[in-house]
Scaffold this motif. Structure first.
Motif, PDB file in Angstrom:
ATOM      1  N   GLN A 117       0.697  -1.178  -0.038  1.00 35.25           N
ATOM      2  CA  GLN A 117      -0.173  -0.121   0.210  1.00 35.25           C
ATOM      3  C   GLN A 117       0.954   1.029   0.000  1.00 35.25           C
ATOM      4  OE1 GLN A 117      -1.953   1.079   3.863  1.00 35.25           O
ATOM      5  NE2 GLN A 117      -3.613   1.697   2.974  1.00 35.25           N
ATOM      6  N   ARG A 123       0.978   3.887  -3.362  1.00 31.85           N
ATOM      7  CA  ARG A 123      -0.106   5.351  -3.232  1.00 31.85           C
ATOM      8  C   ARG A 123       1.664   6.510  -3.066  1.00 31.85           C
ATOM      9  NH1 ARG A 123      -4.121   5.166   1.603  1.00 31.85           N
ATOM     10  NH2 ARG A 123      -4.821   4.086   0.473  1.00 31.85           N
ATOM     11  N   LYS A 173      -6.514  -2.992  -6.459  1.00 30.74           N
ATOM     12  CA  LYS A 173      -7.248  -1.935  -5.884  1.00 30.74           C
ATOM     13  C   LYS A 173      -6.964  -2.561  -4.505  1.00 30.74           C
ATOM     14  CE  LYS A 173     -11.829  -1.416  -5.652  1.00 30.74           C
ATOM     15  NZ  LYS A 173     -13.369  -1.271  -6.063  1.00 30.74           N
ATOM     16  N   TRP A 208      -4.046  -1.444  -2.558  1.00 33.37           N
ATOM     17  CA  TRP A 208      -4.216  -0.089  -2.721  1.00 33.37           C
ATOM     18  C   TRP A 208      -4.506   0.100  -0.741  1.00 33.37           C
ATOM     19  CZ3 TRP A 208      -2.450   3.786  -5.243  1.00 33.37           C
ATOM     20  CH2 TRP A 208      -2.839   5.457  -5.027  1.00 33.37           C
ATOM     21  N   TYR A 209      -5.661  -0.252  -1.021  1.00 34.91           N
ATOM     22  CA  TYR A 209      -6.647   0.096   0.354  1.00 34.91           C
ATOM     23  C   TYR A 209      -5.707  -1.151   1.274  1.00 34.91           C
ATOM     24  CZ  TYR A 209      -9.624   2.771  -2.772  1.00 34.91           C
ATOM     25  OH  TYR A 209     -10.242   3.965  -2.385  1.00 34.91           O
ATOM     26  N   ASP A 213      -6.418  -4.036   1.591  1.00 33.50           N
ATOM     27  CA  ASP A 213      -7.686  -5.441   2.029  1.00 33.50           C
ATOM     28  C   ASP A 213      -6.896  -6.242   3.427  1.00 33.50           C
ATOM     29  OD1 ASP A 213      -9.385  -7.173   2.782  1.00 33.50           O
ATOM     30  OD2 ASP A 213     -10.475  -6.667   0.482  1.00 33.50           O
TER      31      ASP A 213
END
Length: 114
Positions: free
Chosen positions: A8, A12, A42, A45-46, A48
């Protein structure tokens, strides 16, 4: 830091920084750079909690971002220390060596990988 958190941060800050555009554009850019699907990127990215980053994915993130996953480097240092300790013992009594290695790993908070 978990591998998901590391990915992550790398996504970012290095692979798709804010200068790329909005979040969707940044995720798309990161997916292209890594060769991952949009959905997989994604999830990373988050960060999870349901995902598990595979070793080859981690290596790819490191290569593209230029960052190094510090926990992996710490594990290498610990493994080298254990190898040195084993060599100092001479390895004559393998049961003793295994017991000592297991104790060192437990003291370092590492699970037994034997």
């Amino acid at each position: 830091m978990s591998t998901a958190e590391f990915c992550q941060k790398a996504l970012r800050a290095e692979i798709a920084p804010p200068s790329v555009g909005n979040v969707q554009a940044r995720i798309r850019e990161a997916a292209r750079a890594l060769g991952w699907t949009y959905t997989r990127t994604k999830d990373a990215w988050y960060a999870d909690p349901r995902i598990s980053i595979k070793p080859e994915e981690l290596f790819r993130v490191e290569a593209v971002s230029g960052l190094t996953y510090e926990a992996r480097e710490e594990m290498r240092r610990n493994d080298r220390a254990i190898e040195r300790a084993t060599a100092l013992l001479g390895g004559e009594d393998t049961r003793l060596v295994r017991t000592l290695v297991a104790a060192v790993r437990e003291a370092l908070g590492l699970r037994n990988r034997a």
